[in-house]
Write a protein that holds these residues in place. Structure first.
Motif, mmCIF file in Angstrom:
data_model
loop_
_atom_site.group_PDB
_atom_site.id
_atom_site.type_symbol
_atom_site.label_atom_id
_atom_site.label_comp_id
_atom_site.label_asym_id
_atom_site.label_seq_id
_atom_site.Cartn_x
_atom_site.Cartn_y
_atom_site.Cartn_z
ATOM 1 N N LYS A 29 0.865 -1.160 0.118
ATOM 2 C CA LYS A 29 0.080 0.131 -0.040
ATOM 3 C C LYS A 29 0.866 1.281 -0.079
ATOM 4 C CE LYS A 29 -3.862 -2.163 2.401
ATOM 5 N NZ LYS A 29 -4.686 -2.059 3.583
ATOM 6 N N ILE A 30 2.074 1.297 0.855
ATOM 7 C CA ILE A 30 2.699 2.503 0.657
ATOM 8 C C ILE A 30 3.586 2.731 -0.651
ATOM 9 C CG2 ILE A 30 4.986 3.137 1.803
ATOM 10 C CD1 ILE A 30 4.260 1.879 4.333
ATOM 11 N N ARG A 31 3.775 1.339 -0.791
ATOM 12 C CA ARG A 31 4.286 1.382 -2.625
ATOM 13 C C ARG A 31 3.421 2.133 -3.521
ATOM 14 N NH1 ARG A 31 8.011 -1.932 -5.751
ATOM 15 N NH2 ARG A 31 7.479 -2.021 -8.029
ATOM 16 N N LYS A 32 2.175 2.016 -3.602
ATOM 17 C CA LYS A 32 1.333 2.646 -4.333
ATOM 18 C C LYS A 32 1.412 4.173 -4.388
ATOM 19 C CE LYS A 32 -2.179 -1.151 -5.124
ATOM 20 N NZ LYS A 32 -3.403 -1.529 -4.677
ATOM 21 N N VAL A 33 1.468 4.582 -2.725
ATOM 22 C CA VAL A 33 1.717 5.883 -2.654
ATOM 23 C C VAL A 33 2.914 6.653 -3.235
ATOM 24 C CG1 VAL A 33 1.834 7.735 -0.809
ATOM 25 C CG2 VAL A 33 0.124 5.834 -0.750
ATOM 26 N N LEU A 34 4.093 5.930 -2.944
ATOM 27 C CA LEU A 34 5.494 6.164 -3.388
ATOM 28 C C LEU A 34 5.527 6.388 -4.904
ATOM 29 C CD1 LEU A 34 7.523 4.460 -0.952
ATOM 30 C CD2 LEU A 34 7.459 6.934 -1.203
ATOM 31 N N LEU A 35 5.060 5.350 -5.582
ATOM 32 C CA LEU A 35 5.379 5.183 -7.152
ATOM 33 C C LEU A 35 4.337 5.826 -8.115
ATOM 34 C CD1 LEU A 35 6.863 1.541 -7.290
ATOM 35 C CD2 LEU A 35 8.002 3.809 -6.763
ATOM 36 N N ASP A 36 3.050 5.942 -7.737
ATOM 37 C CA ASP A 36 1.980 6.710 -8.292
ATOM 38 C C ASP A 36 2.423 8.107 -8.683
ATOM 39 O OD1 ASP A 36 -0.500 7.762 -9.112
ATOM 40 O OD2 ASP A 36 -1.410 6.090 -8.441
ATOM 41 N N SER A 37 2.231 8.151 -10.013
ATOM 42 C CA SER A 37 2.631 9.628 -10.561
ATOM 43 C C SER A 37 1.577 10.611 -10.018
ATOM 44 C CB SER A 37 2.341 9.525 -12.006
ATOM 45 O OG SER A 37 1.123 9.234 -12.525
ATOM 46 N N GLY A 38 0.224 10.257 -9.477
ATOM 47 C CA GLY A 38 -0.281 11.278 -8.730
ATOM 48 C C GLY A 38 0.159 11.801 -7.454
ATOM 49 N N THR A 39 1.251 11.197 -6.915
ATOM 50 C CA THR A 39 1.827 11.775 -5.664
ATOM 51 C C THR A 39 3.276 12.667 -6.066
ATOM 52 O OG1 THR A 39 2.738 9.754 -5.145
ATOM 53 C CG2 THR A 39 0.687 10.192 -4.256
ATOM 54 N N ALA A 40 3.112 13.132 -7.277
ATOM 55 C CA ALA A 40 4.241 13.871 -7.584
ATOM 56 C C ALA A 40 4.829 15.037 -6.513
ATOM 57 C CB ALA A 40 4.347 14.390 -9.040
ATOM 58 N N GLY A 41 3.952 15.530 -5.919
ATOM 59 C CA GLY A 41 4.362 16.660 -5.106
ATOM 60 C C GLY A 41 4.907 16.107 -3.518
ATOM 61 N N LEU A 42 4.905 14.779 -3.418
ATOM 62 C CA LEU A 42 5.596 14.510 -2.135
ATOM 63 C C LEU A 42 6.664 14.994 -1.831
ATOM 64 C CD1 LEU A 42 4.462 12.061 0.092
ATOM 65 C CD2 LEU A 42 5.920 10.549 -1.252
ATOM 66 N N ALA A 43 6.882 15.549 -0.719
ATOM 67 C CA ALA A 43 7.898 15.954 0.026
ATOM 68 C C ALA A 43 9.336 14.938 0.174
ATOM 69 C CB ALA A 43 7.872 16.570 1.178
ATOM 70 N N PRO A 44 10.487 15.406 -0.311
ATOM 71 C CA PRO A 44 11.532 14.353 -0.328
ATOM 72 C C PRO A 44 11.775 13.733 1.070
ATOM 73 C CG PRO A 44 12.214 16.339 -1.428
ATOM 74 C CD PRO A 44 10.858 16.704 -0.826
ATOM 75 N N LEU A 45 11.645 14.412 2.248
ATOM 76 C CA LEU A 45 11.714 14.051 3.561
ATOM 77 C C LEU A 45 10.425 12.944 3.853
ATOM 78 C CD1 LEU A 45 12.668 17.043 5.871
ATOM 79 C CD2 LEU A 45 14.265 14.764 5.053
ATOM 80 N N ALA A 46 9.272 13.213 3.446
ATOM 81 C CA ALA A 46 8.294 12.142 3.489
ATOM 82 C C ALA A 46 8.453 11.231 2.817
ATOM 83 C CB ALA A 46 6.880 13.084 3.126
ATOM 84 N N GLU A 47 8.991 11.361 1.639
ATOM 85 C CA GLU A 47 9.214 10.133 0.525
ATOM 86 C C GLU A 47 10.248 9.118 1.395
ATOM 87 O OE1 GLU A 47 10.040 10.802 -4.045
ATOM 88 O OE2 GLU A 47 12.012 10.217 -3.085
ATOM 89 N N MET A 48 11.270 9.732 2.019
ATOM 90 C CA MET A 48 12.211 9.104 2.626
ATOM 91 C C MET A 48 11.775 8.106 3.629
ATOM 92 S SD MET A 48 16.104 9.720 4.006
ATOM 93 C CE MET A 48 15.402 11.007 5.104
ATOM 94 N N ALA A 49 10.986 8.931 4.435
ATOM 95 C CA ALA A 49 9.993 8.279 5.549
ATOM 96 C C ALA A 49 9.386 7.225 5.355
ATOM 97 C CB ALA A 49 9.364 9.292 6.398
ATOM 98 N N LEU A 50 8.317 7.301 4.346
ATOM 99 C CA LEU A 50 7.723 6.251 3.551
ATOM 100 C C LEU A 50 8.347 4.952 3.157
ATOM 101 C CD1 LEU A 50 4.928 8.311 1.902
ATOM 102 C CD2 LEU A 50 4.804 6.651 3.763
ATOM 103 N N MET A 51 9.483 5.147 2.839
ATOM 104 C CA MET A 51 10.619 4.091 2.266
ATOM 105 C C MET A 51 10.838 3.241 3.593
ATOM 106 S SD MET A 51 10.906 4.026 -1.183
ATOM 107 C CE MET A 51 10.954 4.889 -2.449
ATOM 108 N N PHE A 52 11.107 4.070 4.558
ATOM 109 C CA PHE A 52 11.656 3.211 5.530
ATOM 110 C C PHE A 52 10.608 2.703 6.393
ATOM 111 C CE2 PHE A 52 15.866 5.223 5.109
ATOM 112 C CZ PHE A 52 16.676 4.145 5.414
ATOM 113 N N ALA A 53 9.243 3.121 6.443
ATOM 114 C CA ALA A 53 8.227 2.613 6.909
ATOM 115 C C ALA A 53 7.863 1.329 6.079
ATOM 116 C CB ALA A 53 6.858 3.477 6.983
ATOM 117 N N SER A 54 8.251 1.104 4.962
ATOM 118 C CA SER A 54 7.673 0.163 4.100
ATOM 119 C C SER A 54 8.795 -0.970 4.521
ATOM 120 C CB SER A 54 7.768 0.390 2.812
ATOM 121 O OG SER A 54 7.830 -0.748 1.748
ATOM 122 N N ARG A 55 10.165 -0.428 4.428
ATOM 123 C CA ARG A 55 11.364 -1.474 4.803
ATOM 124 C C ARG A 55 11.154 -1.965 6.245
ATOM 125 N NH1 ARG A 55 15.155 1.703 3.071
ATOM 126 N NH2 ARG A 55 14.753 0.765 0.988
ATOM 127 N N ALA A 56 10.916 -1.058 7.143
ATOM 128 C CA ALA A 56 10.673 -1.849 8.636
ATOM 129 C C ALA A 56 9.591 -2.850 8.611
ATOM 130 C CB ALA A 56 10.531 -0.729 9.497
#
Length: 210
Positions: A29-56
């Motif tokens: 589900k996090i992947r969909k947020v991260l890779l969907d072109s509709g979330t192009a405005g995602l802040a870099p820090l938020a992007e990194m935080a989501l990557m690690f949430a998924s990884r954990a």
């Protein structure tokens, strides 16, 4: 990855294939947020935080149980990708990425990381074609074009980030020239992994290969 898994299974290993971001229901589900072109405005820090949430979550549900059961875990991408994309591509730097990895991932590292090196812009073009094809097949719900829409400068920084990691950690990261045919690249990967695992004599040691 599937071809490598087949080789390892035929050699007597138990193998788990997984990917990041994703690998678990929550992480997908996090992947969909991260890779969907509709979330192009995602802040870099938020992007990194989501990557690690998924990884954990991925480590807790898939990687650590797999290793504990004696399997080889083949993972498409891991923290190196976050360092390359968010650390280098987004210009957040390596330090926050590595610190989050230490805190959230227990500093878990693969035994071996295979970096398939090719022309970065050609790779992006292939990914765009693949994603467009998959989107037509699966519908709008399968939109993973967000990173493929980035600038050439961003793609170049990501490539430089991966190269820097390989130079920093030559004992773990093996660079494989992926400019040949898929069959040639597969043969090179099998050679690298065979050397690492000594396929002629499978052991009970656990391995995490990214």
């Amino acid at each position: 990855m599937r071809k490598l898994a087949t080789v390892l299974q035929e050699a007597g290993y138990k193998v788990i294939e997984t990917r990041e971001p994703g690998g678990t229901p929550t992480a997908e589900k996090i992947r969909k947020v991260l890779l969907d072109s509709g979330t192009a405005g995602l802040a870099p820090l938020a992007e990194m935080a989501l990557m690690f949430a998924s990884r954990a979550q991925h480590i807790t549900e898939v990687i650590e149980p797999g290793l504990a059961a004696g399997s080889i875990v083949l993972c498409d991408r891991f923290t190196d990708s976050t360092e390359a994309y968010q650390g280098s591509g987004r210009k957040l730097g390596s330090e926050p990425v590595l610190e989050l990895h230490r805190v959230l991932c227990g500093d878990l590292q693969p035994d071996l990381t295979i970096l398939m090196d090719s022309d970065p812009h050609a790779s992006v073009r292939r990914a765009r074609r693949r994603n467009q094809r998959d989107s037509k097949t699966a519908g709008r719900s399968h939109d993973e074009n967000r990173f493929e829409q980035e600038t050439r400068a961003f793609v170049g920084r990501v490539h430089d980030g991966y190269t820097a990691i390989a130079k920093r950690e030559p004992g773990r990261v093996v660079v494989v020239d992926a400019r040949g045919t898929p069959e040639q690249t597969h043969a090179k990967i099998v050679e690298v992994v065979s050397s690492k695992l000594a396929l002629s004599n499978p052991s009970k040691r656990t391995h995490h290969v990214r």
